[in-house]
Design a protein around this motif. Structure first.
Motif, PDB file in Angstrom:
ATOM      1  N   LEU A 191       0.832  -1.202   0.000  1.00 18.87           N
ATOM      2  CA  LEU A 191       0.000   0.000   0.000  1.00 18.87           C
ATOM      3  C   LEU A 191       0.869   1.256   0.000  1.00 18.87           C
ATOM      4  O   LEU A 191       1.919   1.300   0.649  1.00 18.87           O
ATOM      5  CB  LEU A 191      -0.912   0.017   1.233  1.00 18.87           C
ATOM      6  N   LEU A 192       0.422   2.248  -0.742  1.00 18.16           N
ATOM      7  CA  LEU A 192       1.055   3.563  -0.760  1.00 18.16           C
ATOM      8  C   LEU A 192       0.016   4.578  -0.324  1.00 18.16           C
ATOM      9  O   LEU A 192      -1.052   4.695  -0.932  1.00 18.16           O
ATOM     10  CB  LEU A 192       1.560   3.903  -2.170  1.00 18.16           C
ATOM     11  N   PHE A 193       0.312   5.320   0.747  1.00 20.46           N
ATOM     12  CA  PHE A 193      -0.579   6.361   1.244  1.00 20.46           C
ATOM     13  C   PHE A 193      -0.080   7.697   0.716  1.00 20.46           C
ATOM     14  O   PHE A 193       1.103   8.024   0.841  1.00 20.46           O
ATOM     15  CB  PHE A 193      -0.593   6.374   2.771  1.00 20.46           C
ATOM     16  N   ALA A 194      -0.981   8.488   0.130  1.00 16.48           N
ATOM     17  CA  ALA A 194      -0.590   9.761  -0.470  1.00 16.48           C
ATOM     18  C   ALA A 194      -1.571  10.851  -0.067  1.00 16.48           C
ATOM     19  O   ALA A 194      -2.788  10.702  -0.227  1.00 16.48           O
ATOM     20  CB  ALA A 194      -0.548   9.634  -2.000  1.00 16.48           C
ATOM     21  N   GLY A 195      -1.045  11.945   0.475  1.00 17.31           N
ATOM     22  CA  GLY A 195      -1.862  13.093   0.850  1.00 17.31           C
ATOM     23  C   GLY A 195      -1.812  14.153  -0.230  1.00 17.31           C
ATOM     24  O   GLY A 195      -0.774  14.374  -0.867  1.00 17.31           O
ATOM     25  N   TYR A 196      -2.936  14.851  -0.428  1.00 15.25           N
ATOM     26  CA  TYR A 196      -3.077  15.823  -1.514  1.00 15.25           C
ATOM     27  C   TYR A 196      -3.541  17.175  -0.981  1.00 15.25           C
ATOM     28  O   TYR A 196      -4.129  17.267   0.103  1.00 15.25           O
ATOM     29  CB  TYR A 196      -4.079  15.311  -2.561  1.00 15.25           C
ATOM     30  N   THR A 197      -3.313  18.196  -1.780  1.00 11.12           N
ATOM     31  CA  THR A 197      -3.660  19.557  -1.373  1.00 11.12           C
ATOM     32  C   THR A 197      -5.161  19.794  -1.293  1.00 11.12           C
ATOM     33  O   THR A 197      -5.609  20.737  -0.655  1.00 11.12           O
ATOM     34  CB  THR A 197      -3.043  20.583  -2.338  1.00 11.12           C
ATOM     35  N   ASN A 198      -5.965  18.967  -1.953  1.00 13.45           N
ATOM     36  CA  ASN A 198      -7.424  19.151  -1.918  1.00 13.45           C
ATOM     37  C   ASN A 198      -8.085  18.410  -0.758  1.00 13.45           C
ATOM     38  O   ASN A 198      -9.317  18.364  -0.673  1.00 13.45           O
ATOM     39  CB  ASN A 198      -8.050  18.706  -3.243  1.00 13.45           C
ATOM     40  N   GLY A 199      -7.291  17.808   0.136  1.00 12.61           N
ATOM     41  CA  GLY A 199      -7.840  17.109   1.292  1.00 12.61           C
ATOM     42  C   GLY A 199      -8.006  15.617   1.103  1.00 12.61           C
ATOM     43  O   GLY A 199      -8.331  14.906   2.056  1.00 12.61           O
ATOM     44  N   ASP A 200      -7.784  15.133  -0.130  1.00 14.78           N
ATOM     45  CA  ASP A 200      -7.840  13.688  -0.353  1.00 14.78           C
ATOM     46  C   ASP A 200      -6.627  13.012   0.269  1.00 14.78           C
ATOM     47  O   ASP A 200      -5.546  13.613   0.376  1.00 14.78           O
ATOM     48  CB  ASP A 200      -7.869  13.356  -1.850  1.00 14.78           C
TER      49      ASP A 200
END
Length: 377
Positions: free
Chosen positions: A309-318
């Motif tokens: 699994l790869l967890f990725a945070g984004y600027t739009n809150g996803d």
């Protein structure tokens, strides 16, 4: 030989070098007949599936009054340090949500923080171009503040990222807006090695993130505003071992894969990518199609214990959970109950892989717990 002739020869040599580099890149691309997901599908692999209770928000850590910029777990999994625009570091007990330390910083504009391997010290850096070390065992001063135990001075730009060398409380690596990375001896406060800067193989833009190889602590990677990632060997500071191309925007975050042979990246171009340090090839791109709206940037990534699994945070809150083998999003934490209300600025997995912590511009941190068998993924 005149200066003009030397310049002419230099320009000709540079053009030849660039042409050969381009030709080599094209040759490498021809060797790639598939990517990781294509191979996994050919082998009949099926994607990971998540039920509604497989990953739930079990804690919300509230106490910061500004945007949370960075976080890090201790190796023993029960404590977290976070850095915020409110000018404080907070050390949390992840099991009880209690604050054990609230450290007022010399410079409020902090960008990064890290726990020492032994968990007795924390480091942070920011726009003051200094990496400050705090010993959590030091007595507080008369105002109740924890004094700085060591200030690492030497960068000529902001400190964007810091990480202790695994199993060593006396050495850490910092990345900076001055286009360099530095290996520090914390005991003396001196720079052991400088990576980049005047060396031609160094970055040509601000360095935004570093990740040290857990399997071989002499190797680390750095991501930069020049859209590249560079692999370094701490024994040879004069040149990068390898340069990785592919991103079309700032590389905001880099993280080694659990086996130490690969690393992941996240960029302003909205994609995460997986690279192999042995071949220099990109193994996989993780991206989703977007409409006409602005593509959300990737701010932070982390791998599960197995790397599946790869967890990725984004600027739009996803906050996407990617299946690394099949390049599919198997869960979006932003769609779950009690998710963040703003940009995901940082995230990290506990040492045993049983919990994920996310930090946001909504001033809070959240701890997500895995149900049952998910702990081994």
């Amino acid at each position: 030989m005149s200066v003009a002739e030397l310049k002419e020869r230099h320009m000709a040599a540079t053009q030849t070098l660039n042409a050969l580099t381009h030709k080599l890149k094209q040759k490498r691309l021809l060797l790639l007949d598939t990517d990781l997901s294509g191979y996994a599908r050919s082998q009949g692999k099926s994607p990971v599936t998540f039920g509604p209770t497989d990953l739930v928000c079990c804690r919300t850590l509230q106490g910061h009054t500004g945007k949370v910029y960075s976080l890090d777990w201790t190796s023993e999994k029960n404590r977290i340090v976070s850095a915020s625009q409110d000018g404080r570091l907070i050390v949390w007990n992840a099991l009880t949500s209690q604050k054990t330390h609230a450290i007022k910083l010399p410079c409020a504009w902090v960008m990064t923080c890290a726990f020492s391997p032994g968990g007795q010290s924390v480091a942070c850096g920011g726009l003051d171009s200094v990496c400050s070390i705090f010993s959590l065992n030091s007595p507080s001063d008369k105002d109740g503040n924890l004094p700085v135990s060591r200030m690492l001075n030497g960068h000529k730009g902001y400190v964007s990222s810091c990480q202790y060398v695994p199993d060593e409380d006396t050495h850490l690596i910092t990345a900076s807006g001055d286009q360099t990375c530095v290996l520090w001896d914390i005991t003396t406060g001196l720079r052991t090695s400088v990576f980049g800067g005047e060396f031609q193989s160094g970055h040509t833009g601000d360095v935004l993130s570093v990740s040290i190889n857990g399997s071989n602590s002499r190797m680390f990677v750095s991501g930069s505003c020049d859209s590249t990632v560079r692999l370094w060997d701490t024994r040879v500071a004069s040149r990068a071992v390898r340069t990785f191309h592919g991103h079309e925007g700032d590389v905001n975050t880099v993280r080694f894969f659990p086996d130490g042979h690969r690393f992941g990246t996240g960029s302003d171009d909205g994609t995460c990518r997986l690279f192999d340090i042995r071949t220099g090839h990109q193994l996989q791109e993780y991206s989703r199609p977007h409409g006409d709206n602005e593509v959300p940037h990737v701010t932070s990534i982390a791998f599960s214990i197995s790397g599946r699994l790869l967890f990725a945070g984004y600027t739009n809150g996803d906050c996407y959970v990617w299946d690394t083998l099949l390049a599919k999003v198997v869960l979006d934490l932003g769609s779950l109950q009690n998710s963040h209300d703003g940009r995901i600025s940082c995230l990290g997995l506990s040492g045993d892989g049983s919990a994920l912590c996310t930090g946001s511009w909504d001033t809070s941190l959240k701890i997500w717990a895995f149900g049952g068998h998910r702990a081994v993924i």
